[in-house]
Design a protein around this motif. Structure first.
Motif, PDB file in Angstrom:
ATOM      1  N   UNK B  39      34.350  20.037 -12.073  1.00  9.88           N
ATOM      2  CA  UNK B  39      34.873  19.125 -11.041  1.00  9.88           C
ATOM      3  C   UNK B  39      36.391  19.168 -10.998  1.00  9.88           C
ATOM      4  N   UNK B  45      37.622  24.628  -1.145  1.00 11.38           N
ATOM      5  CA  UNK B  45      36.408  25.347  -0.770  1.00 11.38           C
ATOM      6  C   UNK B  45      36.661  26.845  -0.845  1.00 11.38           C
ATOM      7  N   UNK B 430      28.176  24.296  -0.925  1.00 14.62           N
ATOM      8  CA  UNK B 430      28.475  23.103  -0.162  1.00 14.62           C
ATOM      9  C   UNK B 430      28.296  23.350   1.320  1.00 14.62           C
ATOM     10  N   UNK B 431      28.091  22.285   2.048  1.00  8.38           N
ATOM     11  CA  UNK B 431      27.933  22.424   3.496  1.00  8.38           C
ATOM     12  C   UNK B 431      29.285  22.708   4.133  1.00  8.38           C
ATOM     13  N   UNK B 443      24.239  11.407   2.559  1.00  4.88           N
ATOM     14  CA  UNK B 443      23.807  11.601   1.183  1.00  4.88           C
ATOM     15  C   UNK B 443      23.387  13.052   0.932  1.00  4.88           C
ATOM     16  N   UNK B 445      24.564  15.641   2.414  1.00  4.85           N
ATOM     17  CA  UNK B 445      25.768  16.474   2.379  1.00  4.85           C
ATOM     18  C   UNK B 445      26.391  16.418   0.995  1.00  4.85           C
ATOM     19  N   UNK B 446      26.462  15.191   0.456  1.00  4.39           N
ATOM     20  CA  UNK B 446      27.055  15.076  -0.866  1.00  4.39           C
ATOM     21  C   UNK B 446      26.173  15.735  -1.915  1.00  4.39           C
ATOM     22  N   UNK B 447      24.875  15.566  -1.766  1.00  5.00           N
ATOM     23  CA  UNK B 447      23.983  16.100  -2.797  1.00  5.00           C
ATOM     24  C   UNK B 447      24.123  17.618  -2.916  1.00  5.00           C
ATOM     25  N   UNK B 449      26.892  19.242  -2.589  1.00  3.82           N
ATOM     26  CA  UNK B 449      28.070  19.483  -3.429  1.00  3.82           C
ATOM     27  C   UNK B 449      27.724  19.250  -4.899  1.00  3.82           C
ATOM     28  N   UNK B 450      27.065  18.133  -5.143  1.00  8.01           N
ATOM     29  CA  UNK B 450      26.718  17.793  -6.521  1.00  8.01           C
ATOM     30  C   UNK B 450      25.857  18.890  -7.147  1.00  8.01           C
ATOM     31  N   UNK B 454      26.788  20.828 -10.477  1.00  8.06           N
ATOM     32  CA  UNK B 454      25.968  20.575 -11.651  1.00  8.06           C
ATOM     33  C   UNK B 454      25.283  21.862 -12.115  1.00  8.06           C
TER      34      UNK B 454
END
Lengths: 773, 551
Positions: B39, B45, B430-431, B443, B445-447, B449-450, B454
Motif C-alpha cells: 500500500x 496507477x 484496478x478499475x 464498493x 470498485x474499491x474491492x 483495488x483491495x 492483497x
C-alpha cells in the motif's frame, strides 16, 4: 510556590456579540486572576503544525478578576419543599419504598428517605448502613438510636423496604422483602439468596424535627466548616414509589403495599407516584406526590427517570408503553449536571466581536508557577453575512466532557494500542472527583453515565488539550485546525454550534451556502440530524469533514441545553451498555442508541458512515477511478499524483482514527462518486460490529477490505451537494507545511465551488458515457 | 516446492503449552512481510488515467413531477404515440425521459415535406419533380409490399414486378375491351394479384432462397416474353394504352400532375399502412422469431412459419395487384418496360440502399434511386452508374443499408472500446475510470483495488514451509502466514468458491465450486478423488494457492 489551580465555566456555550455571559471560576491558591478575552485560532501544539494560536481581544472585562474557592454539590437526589412541615412527623410514622440498590456497600451510610440533619443528629431516616444493611434511624441530638436489618442488601435486586415507628412506645420494626421477578433483578430465583428480613426493637430516642431540615429522597442534610450546608449520605440505586404514613403500619398493611395494592389513605402523609406525569415527549424533574398535601419532589443533578421499576415485566421496553412499570428513579452519588457556583463575573460581550471560537484566558501566578485556564465559548454573528459556516459539534464536546477512560476503563489501552500519555491537567483530573463525568464513563456504581453537562469546568474542551488515551488533539482542539485553515485561506466564515442547530433547526443553517462540520460530530439529536438532512435536501452544501459522525442518538431539553442525555446499547462499540428496558431517553422519550439502529445510518445523509476506528497510525488516500469523471474531476484540480494526505497531525496521515465508508446497502445515494480511498490500515482498526453480524478471524485492517476511509461526493436537489472526508484525521492534515498541501488544496477546491451560487462545476457532464476507451 | 526457501523463521505454536500431544511446538515459516508495504509502495496507477464523462449538450425532458402523465395511443392500435422510457440520470439522479424510438417523428416530418412538395416547387421544376413524385409514390408502394415479402416473410421473390405488370396489363385489357371504369381497375388488379401470387407462392414452400430467386426471375422473364409477343396486349405498340383513367381530361396538365402526385402519395400511405399492419402485428411478430436460417428453432417452439410466410406473400400479392390496377388507371395503360430486367434491378437497388426489413429503408431507398433516375435525368446514362456505385458502397461497407448505419457504428465503437481496454487494463487489476462509470456499486470498485493489493502481498507468503504446514494440519492453530492466506481464501465471494463434495459410493471426496446462485448446484472442478477430508482440504488449499499465484 505551588501553582494556582483554576477552573471555570460559563453559563452558555453559544452566544452573540453584545450578549451577557456569566463566568464561574474556582481558584485554589489564588484570589485574583488576570482575565483576557482571546479568539482561538489553532489549538494543536503538534510540532508539524503552526502550534497554538490565539488573538487577544479588547474587552471591558479584561483585567483582574477576584476569584475564590467554590464548592460543588455532587450526587442526584430529590428534595421536597414542605413549608407547612407536614413531613416533620412528631410521633408515629411509617416510611417505605421499593428500592434497587446498585452499591449497597458504598463505604458510607446511604439515606433513602430522610428528614435528617447529620450534623445535629436530629430527625429520622430510612437508609442503608455502611455495611449494606437496611437501617432506620431516629435522633434528637444527644441521643440517636437505630435499628438495622440482619443481612446486607444484594446489589441490583429489587426490594420493598419499610420502617414503622410507634412514637408512644418507641417500638420500631424494619420490613424488607425481595420483589424479584424473572426480569427486574440481577439474580433469578435459582440463586439461593434470601431477600426477606425483619427486625424489631424498642428505640430509646425519638425524632427531633429541626425547622431547617429538608425532606430528601436519596440523601440527607449535612454541614461542614468549609462549605456550609450540603447533602451527604448520597444513595446509589433506584427508588420506586416511596411514601410516608403518620402511623405505624402493620406487617399485613405493608405486605399489601409490597404486592402493589392500592394504598389506604388512612394516615397517609405523602406518596410519591414516581410513574405519574410521564409524557410521550419525556419526563421532567418533578416527582408527583399523590398524597393529601401534594408535596411534589424536585430532582437535583438530574436523577435518571423512566427507568425500569420494581414491577417491570420485561414485556415493554419503554416508559411510554407501560409507565406503571417504569417508576424507577435512579440516583448516583457522583452525578453532576450543574456546579451551581457563585458567579465570578458577568461579562457583556463587545458588540463588535466577529464570529468565532473565543475564550476567557485566566492566569494566576508567574513563571513556572503560572496557572492557566481557558473558558471557551462560541460567538455567532448577530445576523449571518458570510457564505461559509463552521459548525462546532458541541454536543459531542459535551459527550466527551472530562472523560476519564485512561484512568478507569481497562479497554482503553487495548483499543488505542498505546499507554496513556498524561498531561498535568489529566493528572489533576484523575485526582479530583468534583468535575463530573462524561457520557463515556461510569458512575461509581458501575452504571454508564447517561447525562453530561457543560455547566462545569471541562478540561478537554480547551485549546492545547491532547487526549491522553490516544495522544492526539481530539474534538475541540482538533476542530480548531479547521478554523486555522479557514483563517489562513482568508475565507470569510462564521461559526455555529450544535446548540444552535438543536434550538433553531434548519433555519440556523439556511442563511449559509456552505456548512463545514467538525472532525468528529459523533453525538446527534434528532432535531440536529433532521436539520442537517433538510438543509442538504433543500439545496444546501455540506462538507462533512470528519469520521464516525451522526452516530449516537442524543437528546436535550429545550430549556436546558447544557445537559445532554444519551443511552448506549446495541451492537455499536460503546463504553457502557444500558440495562435492558432502559433504551429510551427520559429527556424526550426518543430511543437512544446508534442512529443506524433506528434506520438513519449516516450514509443516508452524507454518503459515508462509520466502519472502523483505530489508533497509532493513519494512512493516506489514493484517488479512485471515479475521481477522473468530469462531474468531479474539479475536486482534485491542482493536485499532483494520486496520493492525498500522506501527512497530518493525527498519526501522520489524513485517513485515520475514525473511518467512514460508502455503503449503498446503508443508504449511500446511488450516484455518489468515490473520490479517493485509503487502505492498508493496521490491525488496530477493526470493523464496526454494527455491520458484521458474526465475528470471525480477520475483521481488521490488514484483512478486511471494508476498513478504509472513503472520500465521497454527491449532488443533492436544488444545486445542493455533499462532500464527505470520511476520516477524523482529515481536518488535522490541513495545517501541515503551513497549510500548503494537497488536503488543503482539495478542501479549497470544494469550498470555492460550494460558495459560488448556481450550478456546481461538473454538473453538465451527466450524459451517458459513449466510451471509445 | 520441495526444498525449503532460504529466508525462513520459526513459528512457535501458542497452544503447545495446552496440548503437547496434539499440537506441534514449532515449525519453520515464511519470513515476515508487512501487509502495508504494497500500500505504501503503490502510489500511482500503472497506466495513464484519462478523464471520462460526456457533456450534456442537448435537452432532455424532465419527469412529470406531481402531474399525471397521460399516455395516448394510435387509434385503434395499442401502440403509444411515442415510446418513451422514464429513467434516473446515473450522475445526477434527476428524473429524465428518453424517446426510445424517434422514428415516428421523422416519419411525420418526412411525410409532411412530401405532402408539401407540389405547393413549394418552383414552376420551372414542377413538371420534372411532380412526374418523378408520381413514379416515386408508385414505386415506393411497390417496394413496401416487396419489403414485406423479402423482409418480413424472408422469401426472396423477384417476381414482384411480374405481379404488378400482369395486374396492370390485365386491368388495362379489361378496361379497353369491356370499358371498365377506372375505379374498378385496382380491385380487379387485387384479384389478379391474389391469383397470380397464389400460383407463385406454391414453390415458395418448397424452394429456399437462391433457387426461389432464380425461379421468380425466370417467371418475370416469362411474363415479359408472353406479353411482348401477345398481340392483344399491344406487341405492336410497345404496351397497352387507352385504359380508363381517374385524371379528368379537362384539367390543365399541371392540375392533372398534382392530382396524380397526391393520388400516388396516398397510394404510398396505404402501402405504409399495409406494411405497418402486417409487419407490426401478429404475422410480423411470428415471423420475427423465425428469421432465415433459424426456422428450425421457431418450428420447434410450435410456430407455423411456413403458413405465416405464405399468408404474408399472398397479402402482399393482393397489394401488388392493387398497385398494378392503379398503375393502369394512373397512366391509362402500361408499357412492357415494367417487366424489364433493369426495372427489377433498380427496385432491388432501392431496397438494398435503404436496408432490408424496414419501411423507412424502402421509402428512402426509392427516393434516392428515383431522384437519380428521374430528377437528374439530364445527367444521362452516368446516373445509372452513380446508382450502381451507391449500391456497391452500401453492399461493401454497410451491413444493413443506410438505416443500419447507427447500429453498425455502435458495434464498431464497442469493438474499438474493448480493444483499447484490453491494452490498458490489467487482469484482476484496478478499475480504469472508464470501467468505473459502468460499475453499479462503489464498493465493487474499491474491492478490485483491495484484491489487487492483497493478492500481491499474499503471493509473498506462499512458501514451501507454509504449504508443508498446511499439509500437516489443515485445521488447528496456524502460523501467521498460513492463517493470512486462509482468511483471504475463506472471505472470497460465493461464486466459484471451492467446497468439497462427499461421495458416498466411493467413500471419497471431490473438489467442487459453488455457483453463488440459488437453484444452481455446485460444479465439479476436477476428477481427482481424495480419500479423506483432510486430503481434500489440502487439495482445495493447493488449488487456491495456484489460483492466487496465477492471478
Amino acid at each position: 510556590m505551588t501553582k494556582p489551580k483554576l477552573f471555570g465555566y460559563s453559563d452558555k456555550l453559544s452566544v452573540k456579540p453584545g450578549d451577557l455571559l456569566q463566568f464561574y471560576v474556582n481558584a485554589e491558591g489564588a484570589d485574583r486572576v488576570e482575565a483576557r478575552l482571546v479568539r482561538l485560532i489553532h489549538g494543536d501544539q503538534h510540532p508539524s503544525g503552526p502550534g497554538f494560536m490565539e488573538e487577544e481581544i479588547d474587552c471591558e472585562a479584561n483585567g483582574t478578576w477576584r476569584v475564590e474557592k467554590q464548592v460543588t454539590q455532587l450526587g442526584s437526589f430529590l428534595e421536597v419543599a414542605d413549608p407547612a412541615r407536614h413531613l416533620a412527623l412528631e410521633k408515629s410514622l411509617t416510611v417505605f419504598a421499593f428500592i434497587c440498590p446498585t452499591r449497597p456497600q458504598a463505604g458510607w451510610c446511604q439515606s433513602l428517605i430522610s428528614r435528617w440533619d447529620n450534623k445535629e443528629g436530629c430527625g429520622f431516616f430510612l437508609g442503608i448502613s455502611e455495611a449494606g444493611r437496611l437501617e432506620f434511624t431516629v435522633g434528637q441530638g444527644a441521643k440517636i438510636d437505630r435499628l438495622e436489618a440482619g443481612v446486607p442488601l444484594q446489589a441490583n435486586s429489587w426490594y420493598f423496604v419499610a420502617a414503622s415507628f410507634d412514637g408512644s412506645t418507641g417500638q420500631a420494626s424494619l420490613f424488607q422483602e425481595g420483589v424479584l421477578n424473572r426480569y427486574n433483578s440481577l439474580l433469578s430465583r435459582v440463586a439461593l439468596v434470601e431477600h426477606h428480613a425483619r427486625a424489631a426493637g424498642r428505640l430509646q430516642a425519638r425524632q427531633k424535627n429541626l425547622a431547617g431540615t429538608p425532606f430528601l429522597i436519596g440523601g440527607a442534610r449535612d454541614w461542614q466548616n468549609d462549605r456550609g450546608q450540603f447533602v451527604s449520605q448520597l444513595y446509589c440505586g433506584k427508588i420506586d414509589r416511596p411514601g410516608l404514613f403518620d402511623r405505624a403500619l402493620s406487617g399485613e398493611e405493608l405486605d399489601q403495599i409490597r404486592s402493589g395494592q392500592k394504598l389506604s389513605s388512612h394516615g397517609m402523609v405523602a406518596y410519591w407516584d414516581t410513574a405519574a406525569g410521564y409524557t410521550e415527549n419525556g419526563i421532567g424533574d418533578i416527582v408527583t406526590d399523590a398524597g393529601p398535601f401534594q408535596l411534589h419532589a424536585e430532582g437535583r443533578n438530574r436523577p435518571v427517570r423512566g427507568q425500569t421499576g420494581w414491577n417491570w415485566s420485561g414485556r415493554n421496553d419503554c416508559f411510554r408503553l407501560a409507565p406503571q412499570e417504569y417508576g424507577g428513579i435512579e440516583f448516583h452519588a457522583d452525578a453532576l449536571t450543574d456546579c451551581n457556583w457563585k458567579v465570578t463575573k458577568a461579562v457583556k460581550l463587545p458588540e463588535t466581536l466577529r464570529s468565532g471560537a473565543y475564550a476567557f484566558r485566566l492566569r494566576a501566578g508567574e513563571g513556572t508557577g503560572l496557572g492557566e485556564e481557558y473558558i471557551p465559548f462560541f460567538v455567532r454573528p448577530k445576523t449571518p453575512k458570510s457564505a461559509i459556516a463552521f459548525l462546532f459539534p458541541t454536543a459531542s464536546y459535551i459527550a466527551y466532557a472530562n472523560e476519564r477512560q485512561s484512568f478507569e476503563a481497562p479497554v482503553t489501552q487495548p483499543v488505542t494500542g498505546m499507554p496513556a500519555v498524561l498531561s498535568e491537567i489529566d493528572i489533576e483530573l484523575a485526582g479530583r472527583s468534583d468535575l463530573g463525568l462524561s457520557a463515556c464513563d461510569h458512575w461509581a456504581d458501575g452504571q454508564g453515565v447517561c447525562y453530561s453537562s457543560y455547566r462545569r469546568p471541562i478540561v478537554n474542551l480547551r485549546p492545547k488539550y491532547r487526549s491522553s488515551s490516544a495522544n492526539l488533539a481530539w474534538q475541540f482542539p482538533a476542530d480548531l485546525s479547521v478554523i486555522a485553515w479557514l483563517e489562513h485561506q482568508n475565507y470569510e466564515y462564521e461559526i455555529l454550534t450544535d446548540e444552535d442547530l438543536e434550538r433553531e433547526g434548519v433555519s440556523a443553517l439556511e442563511p449559509y451556502t456552505c456548512i463545514i462540520s467538525g472532525t468528529h460530530p459523533e453525538y446527534y439529536s434528532e432535531r440536529m440530524l433532521d436539520a442537517t438532512e433538510d438543509y442538504i435536501a433543500s439545496g444546501g452544501r455540506y462538507i462533512y469533514l470528519g469520521g464516525n459522525g451522526f452516530h449516537w442518538s442524543v437528546a436535550f431539553r429545550t430549556n436546558e441545553p447544557w445537559v445532554m442525555e444519551c443511552r448506549k446499547f446495541g451492537p455499536a462499540w460503546k463504553t457502557w451498555d444500558a440495562r435492558p428496558g432502559e433504551y429510551y431517553m427520559a429527556t424526550n422519550g426518543q430511543k437512544g442508541g446508534a442512529w443506524r439502529a433506528q434506520g438513519r445510518p449516516a450514509q443516508k445523509v452524507v454518503g459515508v458512515g462509520f466502519i472502523s476506528e483505530g489508533y497509532g497510525k493513519s494512512q493516506f488516500y489514493r484517488r479512485m477511478p471515479d475521481s477522473y469523471h468530469r462531474t468531479v474531476s474539479w475536486l482534485t484540480k491542482g493536485i499532483d499524483g494520486e496520493i492525498i494526505g500522506d501527512f497530518g497531525l493525527a498519526y501522520g496521515g489524513a485517513a485515520g482514527v475514525g473511518l467512514d465508508r460508502c455503503d449503498p446497502a446503508l443508504g449511500t445515494p446511488p450516484h455518489t462518486k468515490l473520490i479517493a480511498s485509503s487502505g492498508g490500515h493496521t490491525d488496530s482498526y477493526l470493523v464496526n460490529p454494527e455491520v458484521i453480524h458474526y465475528a470471525f478471524e480477520g475483521l481488521s485492517g490488514s484483512y478486511d477490505y471494508r476498513v478504509r476511509a472513503d472520500m465521497a461526493y454527491f449532488t443533492a436537489p436544488h444545486h445542493g451537494a455533499v462532500f464527505s472526508a470520511g476520516s477524523v484525521a482529515f481536518g488535522q492534515a490541513l495545517p501541515v507545511n503551513n497549510f500548503d498541501n494537497n488536503v488543503s488544496r482539495l478542501l479549497a477546491n470544494v469550498v470555492d465551488a460550494f460558495v459560488r451560487p448556481g450550478a456546481l462545476p461538473g454538473s453538465w457532464w451527466i450524459s451517458e458515457e459513449k466510451q471509445w476507451r | 516446492m520441495t526444498e525449503l526457501s532460504q529466508a525462513q523463521r520459526t513459528w512457535r505454536n501458542p497452544l503447545f503449552a495446552w496440548d503437547s500431544a496434539q499440537e506441534v511446538e514449532q515449525l519453520p515459516t515464511a519470513s515476515y512481510v508487512s501487509h502495508q508495504e504494497i500500500w505504501e509502495r503503490t502510489r500511482s496507477s500503472r497506466t495513464e488515467l484519462f478523464k471520462v464523462g460526456r457533456l450534456r449538450y442537448y435537452h432532455k425532458w424532465a419527469g412529470h413531477g406531481q402531474s399525471t402523465w397521460r399516455r395516448s395511443r394510435y387509434w385503434p392500435t395499442r401502440r403509444r404515440v411515442l415510446r418513451i422510457r422514464g429513467e434516473y440520470n446515473d450522475k445526477s439522479l434527476r428524473r429524465e425521459k428518453t424517446i426510445v424510438d424517434k422514428r415516428p417523428i421523422w416519419w411525420v416530418v418526412g411525410l409532411m415535406v412530401l405532402a408539401l412538395v407540389p405547393l413549394i416547387t418552383p414552376e420551372r421544376l414542377e413538371n420534372t419533380l411532380l412526374t418523378a413524385g408520381v413514379t416515386f409514390g408508385i414505386y415506393a408502394a411497390i417496394n413496401l409490399c416487396w419489403m414485406l415479402v423479402i423482409g418480413t416473410a424472408s422469401i426472396f421473390s423477384l417476381a414482384t414486378y411480374a405481379i404488378v405488370g400482369t395486374a396492370a396489363f390485365m386491368t388495362a385489357y379489361a378496361s379497353t375491351m369491356f370499358g371498365l371504369p377506372w375505379w374498378l381497375l385496382p380491385p380487379l388488379g387485387a384479384i389478379i394479384g391474389l391469383i397470380f401470387g397464389g400460383i407463385i407462392a406454391l414453390p415458395a414452400t418448397r424452394l429456399d432462397g437462391f433457387y426461389y430467386a432464380l425461379l421468380t426471375l425466370g417467371l418475370n422473364e416469362l411474363c415479359r416474353v408472353y406479353f411482348v409477343t401477345s398481340k392483344e396486349f399491344g406487341s405492336a405498340t410497345g404496351g397497352l394504352y387507352g385504359a380508363a383513367t381517374y385524371l379528368p381530361q379537362d384539367w390543365s396538365s399541371t392540375g392533372q400532375l398534382q392530382l396524380a402526385y397526391y393520388a400516388c402519395f396516398t397510394l404510398m400511405l396505404l402501402a405504409l399502412l399495409l406494411y405497418r399492419f402486417i409487419n407490426g402485428r401478429q404475422l410480423g411478430r411470428i415471423l420475427r422469431i423465425a428469421p432465415e436460417k433459424r426456422e428450425a428453432f421457431a418450428e420447434a417452439t410450435g410456430v407455423d412459419f411456413r403458413q405465416a410466410r405464405v399468408r404474408v406473400f399472398l397479402i402482399s400479392s393482393v397489394g401488388l395487384g392493387f398497385i398494378g390496377g392503379f398503375y393502369s388507371a394512373n397512366y391509362g395503360g402500361v408499357a412492357f418496360s415494367i417487366f424489364s430486367f433493369d426495372t427489377v434491378l433498380l427496385g432491388l437497388a432501392m431496397l438494398v440502399i435503404g436496408g432490408i426489413g424496414r419501411a423507412e429503408g424502402a421509402v428512402v431507398g426509392t427516393l434516392i434511386v428515383v431522384f437519380f433516375d428521374k430528377v437528374l435525368i439530364t445527367l444521362g446514362p452516368i446516373r445509372l452508374i452513380i446508382i450502381g456505385l451507391i449500391m456497391l458502397f452500401v453492399v461493401l461497407y454497410l451491413r444493413n443499408g443506410l438505416f443500419g448505419i447507427k447500429q453498425q457504428f455502435r458495434t464498431w465503437r464497442d469493438k474499438k472500446k474493448s480493444e483499447r481496454r484490453s491494452t490498458r487494463a490489467e487482469k484482476g487489476g484496478e478499475m480504469l475510470p472508464e470501467e468505473a462509470t459502468e460499475a453499479r456499486n462503489p464498493d465493487d470498485v474499491y474491492r478490485r483495488r483491495y484484491d489487487k493489493m492483497q493478492r500481491e502481498f499474499l503471493k509473498k507468503l506462499v512458501t514451501p514451509e507454509v504449504i508443508n504446514e498446511h499439509r500437516r494440519a489443515p485445521q488447528g492453530q496456524h502460523s501467521e502466514s498460513l492463517e493470512r492466506l486462509l482468511i483471504y481464501f475463506r472471505n472470497q465471494p460465493q461464486p466459484d468458491k471451492y467446497a468439497i463434495s462427499a461421495l458416498q459410493s466411493t467413500n471419497g471426496y471431490r473438489i467442487v465450486a459453488l455457483s453463488g446462485h440459488r437453484g444452481v448446484a455446485p460444479r465439479v472442478v476436477e476428477d481427482k478423488i481424495y480419500r479423506s477430508p483432510v486430503e481434500a482440504y489440502h487439495g482445495v488449499f493447493l488449488r487456491r494457492v495456484q489460483d492466487l499465484l496465477e492471478s
